[in-house]
Design a protein around this motif. Structure first.
Motif, PDB file in Angstrom:
ATOM      1  N   LEU A 245       0.997  -1.361  -0.047  1.00  0.00           N
ATOM      2  CA  LEU A 245       0.013   0.016  -0.034  1.00  0.00           C
ATOM      3  C   LEU A 245       0.878   1.239   0.052  1.00  0.00           C
ATOM      4  N   LEU A 246       0.607   2.206  -0.922  1.00  0.00           N
ATOM      5  CA  LEU A 246       1.446   3.282  -1.005  1.00  0.00           C
ATOM      6  C   LEU A 246       0.883   4.470  -0.227  1.00  0.00           C
ATOM      7  N   ARG A 247      -0.339   4.604  -0.507  1.00  0.00           N
ATOM      8  CA  ARG A 247      -1.303   5.648   0.046  1.00  0.00           C
ATOM      9  C   ARG A 247      -2.809   5.301   0.015  1.00  0.00           C
ATOM     10  N   GLU A 248      -3.477   6.173   0.759  1.00  0.00           N
ATOM     11  CA  GLU A 248      -4.947   5.921   0.453  1.00  0.00           C
ATOM     12  C   GLU A 248      -5.353   7.289  -0.129  1.00  0.00           C
ATOM     13  N   GLY A 249      -6.053   7.088  -1.229  1.00  0.00           N
ATOM     14  CA  GLY A 249      -6.660   8.426  -1.984  1.00  0.00           C
ATOM     15  C   GLY A 249      -8.037   8.551  -1.499  1.00  0.00           C
ATOM     16  N   GLY A 250      -8.834   9.411  -2.118  1.00  0.00           N
ATOM     17  CA  GLY A 250     -10.222   9.816  -1.718  1.00  0.00           C
ATOM     18  C   GLY A 250     -11.374   8.768  -1.779  1.00  0.00           C
ATOM     19  N   GLU A 251     -11.249   7.965  -2.972  1.00  0.00           N
ATOM     20  CA  GLU A 251     -12.037   6.785  -3.162  1.00  0.00           C
ATOM     21  C   GLU A 251     -11.360   5.526  -3.386  1.00  0.00           C
ATOM     22  N   HIS A 252     -10.161   5.742  -3.566  1.00  0.00           N
ATOM     23  CA  HIS A 252      -9.184   4.254  -4.213  1.00  0.00           C
ATOM     24  C   HIS A 252      -8.031   4.403  -3.307  1.00  0.00           C
ATOM     25  N   SER A 253      -7.410   3.142  -2.995  1.00  0.00           N
ATOM     26  CA  SER A 253      -5.982   2.977  -2.469  1.00  0.00           C
ATOM     27  C   SER A 253      -5.114   2.693  -3.507  1.00  0.00           C
ATOM     28  N   ILE A 254      -3.993   3.391  -3.258  1.00  0.00           N
ATOM     29  CA  ILE A 254      -2.858   3.254  -4.413  1.00  0.00           C
ATOM     30  C   ILE A 254      -1.975   2.262  -3.939  1.00  0.00           C
ATOM     31  N   TRP A 255      -1.660   1.258  -4.819  1.00  0.00           N
ATOM     32  CA  TRP A 255      -0.809   0.060  -4.397  1.00  0.00           C
ATOM     33  C   TRP A 255       0.327   0.050  -5.483  1.00  0.00           C
ATOM     34  N   GLU A 256       1.560  -0.328  -4.737  1.00  0.00           N
ATOM     35  CA  GLU A 256       2.576  -0.258  -5.753  1.00  0.00           C
ATOM     36  C   GLU A 256       3.326  -1.629  -5.661  1.00  0.00           C
ATOM     37  N   ASN A 257       3.837  -1.952  -6.755  1.00  0.00           N
ATOM     38  CA  ASN A 257       4.764  -3.272  -6.904  1.00  0.00           C
ATOM     39  C   ASN A 257       6.137  -2.805  -6.886  1.00  0.00           C
ATOM     40  N   PRO A 258       6.959  -2.882  -5.611  1.00  0.00           N
ATOM     41  CA  PRO A 258       8.327  -2.277  -5.629  1.00  0.00           C
ATOM     42  C   PRO A 258       9.355  -2.814  -6.651  1.00  0.00           C
ATOM     43  N   THR A 259       9.019  -4.062  -7.055  1.00  0.00           N
ATOM     44  CA  THR A 259      10.032  -4.757  -7.935  1.00  0.00           C
ATOM     45  C   THR A 259      10.030  -4.092  -9.446  1.00  0.00           C
ATOM     46  N   ASN A 260       8.926  -3.702  -9.825  1.00  0.00           N
ATOM     47  CA  ASN A 260       9.061  -2.980 -11.228  1.00  0.00           C
ATOM     48  C   ASN A 260       8.467  -1.807 -11.073  1.00  0.00           C
ATOM     49  N   ASN A 261       8.455  -0.917  -9.999  1.00  0.00           N
ATOM     50  CA  ASN A 261       7.632   0.314  -9.606  1.00  0.00           C
ATOM     51  C   ASN A 261       6.642   0.778 -10.496  1.00  0.00           C
ATOM     52  N   ARG A 262       5.459  -0.389 -10.747  1.00  0.00           N
ATOM     53  CA  ARG A 262       4.221   0.008 -11.268  1.00  0.00           C
ATOM     54  C   ARG A 262       3.299   0.101 -10.109  1.00  0.00           C
ATOM     55  N   ARG A 263       2.503   1.033 -10.510  1.00  0.00           N
ATOM     56  CA  ARG A 263       1.113   1.379  -9.447  1.00  0.00           C
ATOM     57  C   ARG A 263      -0.023   1.500  -9.993  1.00  0.00           C
ATOM     58  N   THR A 264      -1.114   1.190  -9.418  1.00  0.00           N
ATOM     59  CA  THR A 264      -2.331   1.151  -9.883  1.00  0.00           C
ATOM     60  C   THR A 264      -3.278   1.417  -8.758  1.00  0.00           C
ATOM     61  N   SER A 265      -4.386   1.842  -8.723  1.00  0.00           N
ATOM     62  CA  SER A 265      -5.514   2.293  -8.165  1.00  0.00           C
ATOM     63  C   SER A 265      -6.579   1.322  -7.753  1.00  0.00           C
ATOM     64  N   ILE A 266      -6.922   1.029  -6.302  1.00  0.00           N
ATOM     65  CA  ILE A 266      -7.976  -0.199  -6.313  1.00  0.00           C
ATOM     66  C   ILE A 266      -9.155   0.425  -5.437  1.00  0.00           C
ATOM     67  N   PRO A 267     -10.266   0.333  -5.947  1.00  0.00           N
ATOM     68  CA  PRO A 267     -11.407   0.942  -5.558  1.00  0.00           C
ATOM     69  C   PRO A 267     -11.907   0.329  -4.047  1.00  0.00           C
ATOM     70  N   ARG A 268     -12.437   1.174  -3.347  1.00  0.00           N
ATOM     71  CA  ARG A 268     -12.865   0.671  -1.839  1.00  0.00           C
ATOM     72  C   ARG A 268     -14.190   0.189  -1.926  1.00  0.00           C
TER      73      ARG A 268
END
Length: 62
Positions: free
Chosen positions: A17-40
């Motif tokens: 978990l990288l950070r919490e957004g307003g309506e989504h959580s931002i997750w990161e894969n540190p091995t390849n620096n990819r990020r995406t948002s996951i709805p709550r």
């Protein structure tokens, strides 16, 4: 798929978990620096779960 099951699956493959957004959580894969948002939502549509896994470059949870 339940949100908690998806988050558990992502954690098993090293995603964090990288950070919490307003309506989504931002997750990161540190091995390849990819990020995406996951709805709550309690339930995440299977299509969305597959897309999240592809964006983070982890295997599908099914």
């Amino acid at each position: 798929m339940k949100r908690r099951d998806l988050l558990r699956h992502l954690s098993q493959y090293g995603c964090q978990l990288l950070r919490e957004g307003g309506e989504h959580s931002i997750w990161e894969n540190p091995t390849n620096n990819r990020r995406t948002s996951i709805p709550r939502h309690r339930e995440i549509v299977d299509f969305t779960a597959v897309r999240i896994c592809k964006q983070l470059d982890v295997p599908q949870p099914f």
